[in-house]
Each structure stands twice: as structure tokens, then as C-alpha cells.
Design a protein around this motif. Structure first.
Motif, PDB file in Angstrom:
ATOM      1  N   ALA A  20       0.835  -1.209   0.000  1.00 23.75           N
ATOM      2  CA  ALA A  20       0.000   0.000   0.000  1.00 23.75           C
ATOM      3  C   ALA A  20       0.866   1.253   0.000  1.00 23.75           C
ATOM      4  CB  ALA A  20      -0.925  -0.003   1.211  1.00 23.75           C
ATOM      5  N   GLN A  21       1.922   1.241   0.798  1.00 28.46           N
ATOM      6  CA  GLN A  21       2.823   2.390   0.876  1.00 28.46           C
ATOM      7  C   GLN A  21       3.484   2.662  -0.478  1.00 28.46           C
ATOM      8  OE1 GLN A  21       6.001   1.856   3.688  1.00 28.46           O
ATOM      9  NE2 GLN A  21       6.534   4.007   3.704  1.00 28.46           N
ATOM     10  N   ALA A  22       3.813   1.608  -1.197  1.00 28.01           N
ATOM     11  CA  ALA A  22       4.456   1.753  -2.506  1.00 28.01           C
ATOM     12  C   ALA A  22       3.439   1.964  -3.624  1.00 28.01           C
ATOM     13  CB  ALA A  22       5.312   0.524  -2.800  1.00 28.01           C
ATOM     14  N   GLY A  23       2.141   1.895  -3.307  1.00 29.77           N
ATOM     15  CA  GLY A  23       1.111   2.072  -4.321  1.00 29.77           C
ATOM     16  C   GLY A  23       1.026   0.907  -5.291  1.00 29.77           C
ATOM     17  N   ARG A  24       1.340  -0.286  -4.821  1.00 28.60           N
ATOM     18  CA  ARG A  24       1.334  -1.475  -5.677  1.00 28.60           C
ATOM     19  C   ARG A  24       0.207  -2.420  -5.276  1.00 28.60           C
ATOM     20  NH1 ARG A  24       7.481  -1.688  -4.942  1.00 28.60           N
ATOM     21  NH2 ARG A  24       8.201  -0.540  -6.755  1.00 28.60           N
ATOM     22  N   THR A  25      -0.210  -3.239  -6.216  1.00 31.05           N
ATOM     23  CA  THR A  25      -1.188  -4.279  -5.950  1.00 31.05           C
ATOM     24  C   THR A  25      -0.515  -5.348  -5.094  1.00 31.05           C
ATOM     25  OG1 THR A  25      -2.307  -3.902  -8.050  1.00 31.05           O
ATOM     26  CG2 THR A  25      -2.637  -6.052  -7.034  1.00 31.05           C
ATOM     27  N   ARG A  26      -1.178  -5.747  -4.023  1.00 29.86           N
ATOM     28  CA  ARG A  26      -0.624  -6.798  -3.175  1.00 29.86           C
ATOM     29  C   ARG A  26      -0.630  -8.105  -3.945  1.00 29.86           C
ATOM     30  NH1 ARG A  26      -2.978  -9.382   2.169  1.00 29.86           N
ATOM     31  NH2 ARG A  26      -1.153 -10.601   2.720  1.00 29.86           N
ATOM     32  N   CYS A  27       0.472  -8.850  -3.857  1.00 34.12           N
ATOM     33  CA  CYS A  27       0.642 -10.046  -4.675  1.00 34.12           C
ATOM     34  C   CYS A  27       1.482 -11.076  -3.934  1.00 34.12           C
ATOM     35  CB  CYS A  27       1.333  -9.650  -5.984  1.00 34.12           C
ATOM     36  SG  CYS A  27       1.397 -10.951  -7.212  1.00 34.12           S
ATOM     37  N   THR A  28       1.107 -12.335  -4.062  1.00 38.27           N
ATOM     38  CA  THR A  28       1.893 -13.449  -3.530  1.00 38.27           C
ATOM     39  C   THR A  28       2.604 -14.108  -4.700  1.00 38.27           C
ATOM     40  OG1 THR A  28       0.324 -13.846  -1.730  1.00 38.27           O
ATOM     41  CG2 THR A  28       1.758 -15.681  -2.352  1.00 38.27           C
ATOM     42  N   TYR A  29       3.929 -14.211  -4.603  1.00 39.01           N
ATOM     43  CA  TYR A  29       4.739 -14.846  -5.642  1.00 39.01           C
ATOM     44  C   TYR A  29       5.274 -16.169  -5.119  1.00 39.01           C
ATOM     45  CZ  TYR A  29       4.786 -10.284  -7.884  1.00 39.01           C
ATOM     46  OH  TYR A  29       4.413  -9.108  -8.475  1.00 39.01           O
ATOM     47  N   ARG A  30       5.282 -17.167  -5.963  1.00 36.44           N
ATOM     48  CA  ARG A  30       5.899 -18.448  -5.642  1.00 36.44           C
ATOM     49  C   ARG A  30       6.653 -18.943  -6.870  1.00 36.44           C
ATOM     50  NH1 ARG A  30       4.894 -16.838  -1.366  1.00 36.44           N
ATOM     51  NH2 ARG A  30       3.496 -17.712   0.206  1.00 36.44           N
ATOM     52  N   TRP A  31       7.755 -19.633  -6.616  1.00 33.41           N
ATOM     53  CA  TRP A  31       8.514 -20.275  -7.685  1.00 33.41           C
ATOM     54  C   TRP A  31       8.297 -21.770  -7.613  1.00 33.41           C
ATOM     55  CZ3 TRP A  31      13.873 -17.465  -7.106  1.00 33.41           C
ATOM     56  CH2 TRP A  31      13.730 -16.138  -7.517  1.00 33.41           C
ATOM     57  N   ILE A  32       8.202 -22.383  -8.771  1.00 32.04           N
ATOM     58  CA  ILE A  32       8.098 -23.830  -8.880  1.00 32.04           C
ATOM     59  C   ILE A  32       9.534 -24.341  -8.987  1.00 32.04           C
ATOM     60  CG2 ILE A  32       7.164 -25.763 -10.202  1.00 32.04           C
ATOM     61  CD1 ILE A  32       5.155 -23.652 -11.436  1.00 32.04           C
ATOM     62  N   VAL A  33       9.964 -25.094  -7.987  1.00 25.66           N
ATOM     63  CA  VAL A  33      11.360 -25.525  -7.895  1.00 25.66           C
ATOM     64  C   VAL A  33      11.410 -27.035  -7.680  1.00 25.66           C
ATOM     65  CG1 VAL A  33      13.489 -25.290  -6.538  1.00 25.66           C
ATOM     66  CG2 VAL A  33      12.046 -23.297  -6.946  1.00 25.66           C
ATOM     67  N   GLU A  34      12.400 -27.651  -8.313  1.00 30.26           N
ATOM     68  CA  GLU A  34      12.620 -29.082  -8.120  1.00 30.26           C
ATOM     69  C   GLU A  34      14.106 -29.356  -8.267  1.00 30.26           C
ATOM     70  OE1 GLU A  34      10.267 -32.955  -9.584  1.00 30.26           O
ATOM     71  OE2 GLU A  34      11.171 -31.804 -11.226  1.00 30.26           O
ATOM     72  N   GLY A  35      14.691 -29.991  -7.272  1.00 34.21           N
ATOM     73  CA  GLY A  35      16.109 -30.338  -7.339  1.00 34.21           C
ATOM     74  C   GLY A  35      17.019 -29.143  -7.563  1.00 34.21           C
ATOM     75  N   GLY A  36      16.679 -28.006  -6.977  1.00 32.07           N
ATOM     76  CA  GLY A  36      17.504 -26.807  -7.127  1.00 32.07           C
ATOM     77  C   GLY A  36      17.314 -26.074  -8.450  1.00 32.07           C
ATOM     78  N   ARG A  37      16.413 -26.550  -9.304  1.00 28.61           N
ATOM     79  CA  ARG A  37      16.126 -25.904 -10.584  1.00 28.61           C
ATOM     80  C   ARG A  37      14.829 -25.118 -10.481  1.00 28.61           C
ATOM     81  NH1 ARG A  37      15.127 -29.270 -15.178  1.00 28.61           N
ATOM     82  NH2 ARG A  37      15.771 -27.499 -16.418  1.00 28.61           N
ATOM     83  N   VAL A  38      14.831 -23.924 -11.056  1.00 29.95           N
ATOM     84  CA  VAL A  38      13.614 -23.113 -11.133  1.00 29.95           C
ATOM     85  C   VAL A  38      12.876 -23.544 -12.396  1.00 29.95           C
ATOM     86  CG1 VAL A  38      12.663 -20.789 -11.352  1.00 29.95           C
ATOM     87  CG2 VAL A  38      14.666 -21.178  -9.896  1.00 29.95           C
ATOM     88  N   LEU A  39      11.693 -24.103 -12.202  1.00 30.14           N
ATOM     89  CA  LEU A  39      10.912 -24.614 -13.333  1.00 30.14           C
ATOM     90  C   LEU A  39       9.849 -23.640 -13.798  1.00 30.14           C
ATOM     91  CD1 LEU A  39      10.422 -28.304 -12.127  1.00 30.14           C
ATOM     92  CD2 LEU A  39      12.286 -27.327 -13.494  1.00 30.14           C
ATOM     93  N   GLY A  40       9.458 -22.716 -12.924  1.00 32.61           N
ATOM     94  CA  GLY A  40       8.434 -21.761 -13.302  1.00 32.61           C
ATOM     95  C   GLY A  40       8.094 -20.847 -12.148  1.00 32.61           C
ATOM     96  N   GLY A  41       7.101 -20.010 -12.376  1.00 31.64           N
ATOM     97  CA  GLY A  41       6.656 -19.083 -11.352  1.00 31.64           C
ATOM     98  C   GLY A  41       5.157 -18.865 -11.461  1.00 31.64           C
ATOM     99  N   ILE A  42       4.556 -18.466 -10.343  1.00 29.15           N
ATOM    100  CA  ILE A  42       3.124 -18.193 -10.312  1.00 29.15           C
ATOM    101  C   ILE A  42       2.885 -17.034  -9.361  1.00 29.15           C
ATOM    102  CG2 ILE A  42       2.692 -19.949  -8.535  1.00 29.15           C
ATOM    103  CD1 ILE A  42      -0.008 -20.508 -10.123  1.00 29.15           C
ATOM    104  N   ALA A  43       1.944 -16.177  -9.711  1.00 28.03           N
ATOM    105  CA  ALA A  43       1.641 -14.991  -8.905  1.00 28.03           C
ATOM    106  C   ALA A  43       0.139 -14.906  -8.675  1.00 28.03           C
ATOM    107  CB  ALA A  43       2.119 -13.735  -9.632  1.00 28.03           C
ATOM    108  N   LEU A  44      -0.233 -14.529  -7.459  1.00 33.26           N
ATOM    109  CA  LEU A  44      -1.628 -14.310  -7.093  1.00 33.26           C
ATOM    110  C   LEU A  44      -1.790 -12.872  -6.633  1.00 33.26           C
ATOM    111  CD1 LEU A  44      -4.552 -15.088  -6.272  1.00 33.26           C
ATOM    112  CD2 LEU A  44      -3.593 -15.918  -4.099  1.00 33.26           C
TER     113      LEU A  44
END
Length: 178
Positions: free
Chosen positions: A62-86
Motif C-alpha cells: 500500500a505504501q508503494a502504491g502497488r497491488t498486493r501479490c503473492t509470488y511463488r517459484w516452482i522448484v525441483e532439485g535446485g532448478r527453477v521450473l516456473g513461477g506463479i503470482a496471485l
């Protein structure tokens, strides 16, 4: 087994490897990457990860004037396979790009990772008290359309967006899936 994790600076090299596979451009919505983000250097990457964490915090977003969002990375064996945001709100920006955005790197596709990650984020949306979410995908991205439909997505319409034509789906958030 893949896992959804909070973005972390310790996966800088793994994230760069995933980005290299995608190629140049800001086209993977699930990572929250902006054209102004400098992610090649360790300091720039750490600053980007810190911004993502700030957007999850209600007061800081709110202070930064941004939409609140939850970010997660899809990870397996130390590799980043993807990302998803809510995205937590339903404002003009979200009504354009959707509550949830995701991407899976090309070499990790066709394993059901997007379907799995979307299911986890729908659970998060339920916890936040959202009664429905909008998800947008490119009109010719049939794999993404099927992923959304597997979770009960109902096509609202197909429309022209800034640089493409998109499908707009709504998913009603119901009881938790067993």
C-alpha cells in the motif's frame, strides 16, 4: 517432487538458467518481472526479490502504491521450473491481466506443473477470502486454456489486449479440493 517456494536470492543462478531457456523479454507473468528490473547482477537480483517480498506485505504494498501479490517459484532439485503470482485485489490492473499469472519453462512443460501450481494458488485465494479469480491467457495458448479449464475456469470472452488477443476465464473459489 516439485515444491512452491517463496522467491529467494539464493537461486540466482538457477533462475538465470530458466530465463535463458525462455529467451529475452518480460513474458512470464508468474515472476512479476518488470522491464526496469535488473536481475543479472547479484545485487540487482536481490533487489528484485526484495521488491517481490514487499508486494506480499499489505502495508508495504500500500505504501508503494502497488497491488498486493503473492509470488511463488516452482522448484525441483535446485532448478527453477516456473513461477506463479496471485494478485490479491480486483482493481483495473487485475481486471486487465488477471488475479493469477503463471509460466513454466519450456523444458519442464507437459508434466502438469502449471495445473498443480494453479491448484495451490487457488487454495491461497480461498484463504484470502476471494470468491472468484480472473485468469487471462493468450488466445493461442491452448495448454494454458486447458489448465484453467481443469480447475473450473469458465470463459468470459476473448478480447484484444495491449499487444495480443486473450481469453478471459473466471474460476469460482469453492470448498477445498480433496
Amino acid at each position: 517432487m516439485p515444491e512452491l517456494i517463496v522467491p529467494t536470492a539464493r537461486l540466482h543462478a538457477a533462475w538465470l538458467e530458466a530465463r535463458k531457456e525462455w529467451g529475452p523479454g518480460v513474458h512470464e507473468d508468474g515472476f512479476g518481472l518488470r522491464p526496469s528490473d535488473e536481475v543479472d547482477s547479484p545485487d540487482g537480483f536481490a533487489a528484485w526479490v526484495a521488491r517481490l517480498a514487499e508486494e506480499t506485505d499489505p502495508a508495504k504494498a500500500a505504501q508503494a502504491g502497488r497491488t498486493r501479490c503473492t509470488y511463488r517459484w516452482i522448484v525441483e532439485g535446485g532448478r527453477v521450473l516456473g513461477g506463479i503470482a496471485l494478485r490479491h485485489e480486483s482493481n483495473d490492473f487485475v481486471l486487465r491481466v488477471g488475479h493469477i499469472g503463471y509460466g513454466v519453462r519450456p523444458s519442464a512443460r507437459r508434466r502438469g506443473l502449471a495445473t498443480w501450481a494453479l491448484g495451490r494458488m487457488l487454495d491461497e485465494a480461498r484463504v484470502l477470502g476471494l470468491d472468484r479469480v480472473l485468469i487471462v491467457c493468450e488466445v493461442d495458448n491452448l495448454a494454458s486454456a486447458k489448465t484453467i479449464e481443469r480447475h473450473g475456469g469458465v470463459l468470459e470472452d476473448v478480447r484484444d489486449a495491449a499487444h495480443s488477443t486473450v481469453r478471459r476465464y473466471w474460476i469460482k473459489i469453492g470448498e477445498p479440493r480433496m
